[in-house]
Write a protein that holds these residues in place. Sequence first.
Motif, PDB file in Angstrom:
ATOM      1  N   THR A  61       0.819  -1.207   0.000  1.00  0.00           N
ATOM      2  CA  THR A  61       0.000   0.000   0.000  1.00  0.00           C
ATOM      3  C   THR A  61       0.854   1.259   0.000  1.00  0.00           C
ATOM      4  N   THR A  62       0.303   2.327  -0.605  1.00  0.00           N
ATOM      5  CA  THR A  62       0.987   3.617  -0.642  1.00  0.00           C
ATOM      6  C   THR A  62       0.076   4.719  -0.104  1.00  0.00           C
ATOM      7  N   ASP A  63      -0.828   4.360   0.777  1.00  0.00           N
ATOM      8  CA  ASP A  63      -1.752   5.320   1.371  1.00  0.00           C
ATOM      9  C   ASP A  63      -1.931   4.973   2.844  1.00  0.00           C
ATOM     10  N   TYR A  64      -1.937   5.979   3.690  1.00  0.00           N
ATOM     11  CA  TYR A  64      -1.990   5.737   5.131  1.00  0.00           C
ATOM     12  C   TYR A  64      -3.313   5.112   5.567  1.00  0.00           C
TER      13      TYR A  64
ATOM     14  N   TYR B 161      -1.991   5.302  15.781  1.00  0.00           N
ATOM     15  CA  TYR B 161      -1.658   5.393  14.356  1.00  0.00           C
ATOM     16  C   TYR B 161      -2.641   6.321  13.627  1.00  0.00           C
ATOM     17  N   LEU B 162      -3.942   6.134  13.877  1.00  0.00           N
ATOM     18  CA  LEU B 162      -4.941   6.968  13.204  1.00  0.00           C
ATOM     19  C   LEU B 162      -4.825   8.438  13.603  1.00  0.00           C
ATOM     20  N   PHE B 163      -4.491   8.693  14.853  1.00  0.00           N
ATOM     21  CA  PHE B 163      -4.285  10.072  15.282  1.00  0.00           C
ATOM     22  C   PHE B 163      -3.134  10.693  14.491  1.00  0.00           C
ATOM     23  N   GLY B 164      -2.072   9.920  14.292  1.00  0.00           N
ATOM     24  CA  GLY B 164      -0.953  10.409  13.483  1.00  0.00           C
ATOM     25  C   GLY B 164      -1.360  10.677  12.051  1.00  0.00           C
TER      26      GLY B 164
ATOM     27  N   GLY C  63      -4.175  16.686   8.145  1.00  0.00           N
ATOM     28  CA  GLY C  63      -4.399  18.098   8.422  1.00  0.00           C
ATOM     29  C   GLY C  63      -3.323  18.990   7.843  1.00  0.00           C
ATOM     30  N   ALA C  64      -2.108  18.459   7.764  1.00  0.00           N
ATOM     31  CA  ALA C  64      -1.000  19.255   7.233  1.00  0.00           C
ATOM     32  C   ALA C  64      -0.884  19.173   5.717  1.00  0.00           C
ATOM     33  N   ALA C  65      -1.209  18.004   5.150  1.00  0.00           N
ATOM     34  CA  ALA C  65      -0.973  17.788   3.723  1.00  0.00           C
ATOM     35  C   ALA C  65      -2.251  17.736   2.892  1.00  0.00           C
ATOM     36  N   ALA C  66      -3.418  17.608   3.542  1.00  0.00           N
ATOM     37  CA  ALA C  66      -4.710  17.493   2.839  1.00  0.00           C
ATOM     38  C   ALA C  66      -4.768  16.249   1.960  1.00  0.00           C
ATOM     39  N   THR C  67      -3.984  15.247   2.278  1.00  0.00           N
ATOM     40  CA  THR C  67      -4.008  13.970   1.570  1.00  0.00           C
ATOM     41  C   THR C  67      -3.452  12.898   2.497  1.00  0.00           C
ATOM     42  N   THR C  68      -3.803  11.639   2.229  1.00  0.00           N
ATOM     43  CA  THR C  68      -3.264  10.540   3.029  1.00  0.00           C
ATOM     44  C   THR C  68      -2.344   9.639   2.216  1.00  0.00           C
TER      45      THR C  68
ATOM     46  N   SER D 184       7.657   8.434   1.981  1.00  0.00           N
ATOM     47  CA  SER D 184       6.856   9.519   2.523  1.00  0.00           C
ATOM     48  C   SER D 184       7.605  10.408   3.521  1.00  0.00           C
ATOM     49  N   LEU D 185       8.343   9.800   4.442  1.00  0.00           N
ATOM     50  CA  LEU D 185       8.919  10.569   5.546  1.00  0.00           C
ATOM     51  C   LEU D 185      10.415  10.812   5.414  1.00  0.00           C
ATOM     52  N   TYR D 186      10.968  10.516   4.247  1.00  0.00           N
ATOM     53  CA  TYR D 186      12.412  10.633   4.064  1.00  0.00           C
ATOM     54  C   TYR D 186      12.951  12.027   4.389  1.00  0.00           C
ATOM     55  N   PRO D 187      12.256  13.111   4.030  1.00  0.00           N
ATOM     56  CA  PRO D 187      12.803  14.452   4.341  1.00  0.00           C
ATOM     57  C   PRO D 187      12.865  14.761   5.834  1.00  0.00           C
ATOM     58  N   LEU D 188      12.202  13.954   6.655  1.00  0.00           N
ATOM     59  CA  LEU D 188      12.203  14.202   8.099  1.00  0.00           C
ATOM     60  C   LEU D 188      13.302  13.414   8.807  1.00  0.00           C
ATOM     61  N   GLU D 189      14.341  13.072   8.079  1.00  0.00           N
ATOM     62  CA  GLU D 189      15.420  12.264   8.667  1.00  0.00           C
ATOM     63  C   GLU D 189      15.969  12.904   9.942  1.00  0.00           C
ATOM     64  N   TRP D 190      16.259  14.187   9.909  1.00  0.00           N
ATOM     65  CA  TRP D 190      16.848  14.855  11.063  1.00  0.00           C
ATOM     66  C   TRP D 190      15.887  14.837  12.250  1.00  0.00           C
TER      67      TRP D 190
END
Length: 523
Positions: free
Chosen positions: A154-157, A203-206, A212-217, A294-300
Amino acid sequence: MFTAPDLSYMAFAPIIIVLLAGAIGVLVEAIVRDAATRRAAQLTLTLVATLGALIVAAVQWATTTEAGVVAQAGFFVMDKQALAWQCMLLVFAALGALLFAARTRAGEEAFTPLGSAAPGSPEEAEALRRKLEVTEVFPLLLFAVGGMMTFASTTDYLALFVALEVFSLPLYIMVALARRKRLLSEEGALKYFLLGAFSSAIYLFGVALLYGAAATTSYAGVLGAILASPGDLALFVPGAILVLVGILFKLGAVPFHTWSPDAYQAAPTPVTAFMAAATKAAAAAALVRIVFSSLYPLEWELSWMIWTVAIVTMVVGTVVALVQTDIKRMLAYSSVAHAGFILVAFAGFSPEALSAVPFYLLTYGLATIGAFAVITQVREKADDGTVGGEATRLGQWAGLGRRDPLLAGAMALFLLSFAGIPLTAGFIGKFQVFAAAIDGGGWPLVLVAVLASAAAAFFYVRLIVLMFLTDVPEDQQEAVEVDYHPYTRVVVWITVIATVFLGVMPVWALQAASDAGVLLTGL
């Protein structure tokens, strides 16, 4: 206006085969009345479905010239990474099905004759007298595997959450179906269910925060939103942390591991074998895809969490396993430590993890299924000569090398593989994840992992010493007996051969893992 989704049914073929077989298995339960016939039909259906789906997935792998195909835009892909995980899960399912069907020489299976009956009730006694069988565990196995296969592609949360529930609910049920120690089994299932419900809510809360931030899942949509607003991560970071917590629960990482020891110890051992291998593989598959799609840019922002959880998981799993006296519980805490080793590969978010993690889970899963298959054969023996439940206390394994040298040798091989001893598959697997971590700059984490591996070797070697170098007390000579079924022995020898082969000649598997180290979508 509703627009029908564009689906590639050929891409979904392995998943469709498994889930359709599960639905047919439910009909078999309703139609076939004779228990022996129903059991044979369910086993045949399960093996045909899993092996058939495995062949289809292998053909898709061989005929895929690019990274893969989109099975449903925005929701599912069938790339080589997904196919690698699906093939692995189907192998685990076929081996698990053989263990589900195994019996003792007295004809006793691992599952209660009537799951709905209260332990010790007249209904349970009547079910035992009538020799009823809970053959619905086979369609439950198929539904769980189908959910896990979907989980890996899957590629959707939100789609990931649906797949999570599809494979979790059958596992909750199967954990509660142990034939012996029913109250312990039901307690373990209840703990697993409650903690699983909490983790799903987290998980669902996340996911809600990410939406809410991206307007997509979708993974790609969240990735694009993060790249578009790198300075505004107020919702992305907590959302990503909560999503990872939900996945780490299934992986069995500390402090989200508390269900593992109780569920592993309480469940029927064939269920423990399948769950220990397949659930960890499915969780690792989802974690790989989420991180690198999906989360690669948040490495730091996320590295501190990965490092902290990995270190604590390795330390807690190793230390607590050292003091266990029940072998199933010891292997449960061993699995916790292995969850830490898996997380080591994500240090620095190195792309090498895309190939290292699948190979590690293959080696770990095969050794795990083999080890629990051995446990099903070592049983207590009553004074009247009848064979009882599994002998899971460590002291009961003293002298097993004299009772059955081949079986004890197989168990020793699995334990050495867990410890990462050279010439076993586990050594190559650990080398791969440690190399991925070093490639990402995580050498301090690798140092901790090496020390944890050295400490963990103690409780593996302790059991080997018990089996081969410890004399059996005179009053315990007849207290334990090796009781096996041909299906169980087949599982043991398949996993033995695979563990040796992947340790001595791993080139082909490493090449396949390298080919799988590419995602159709993502960085």
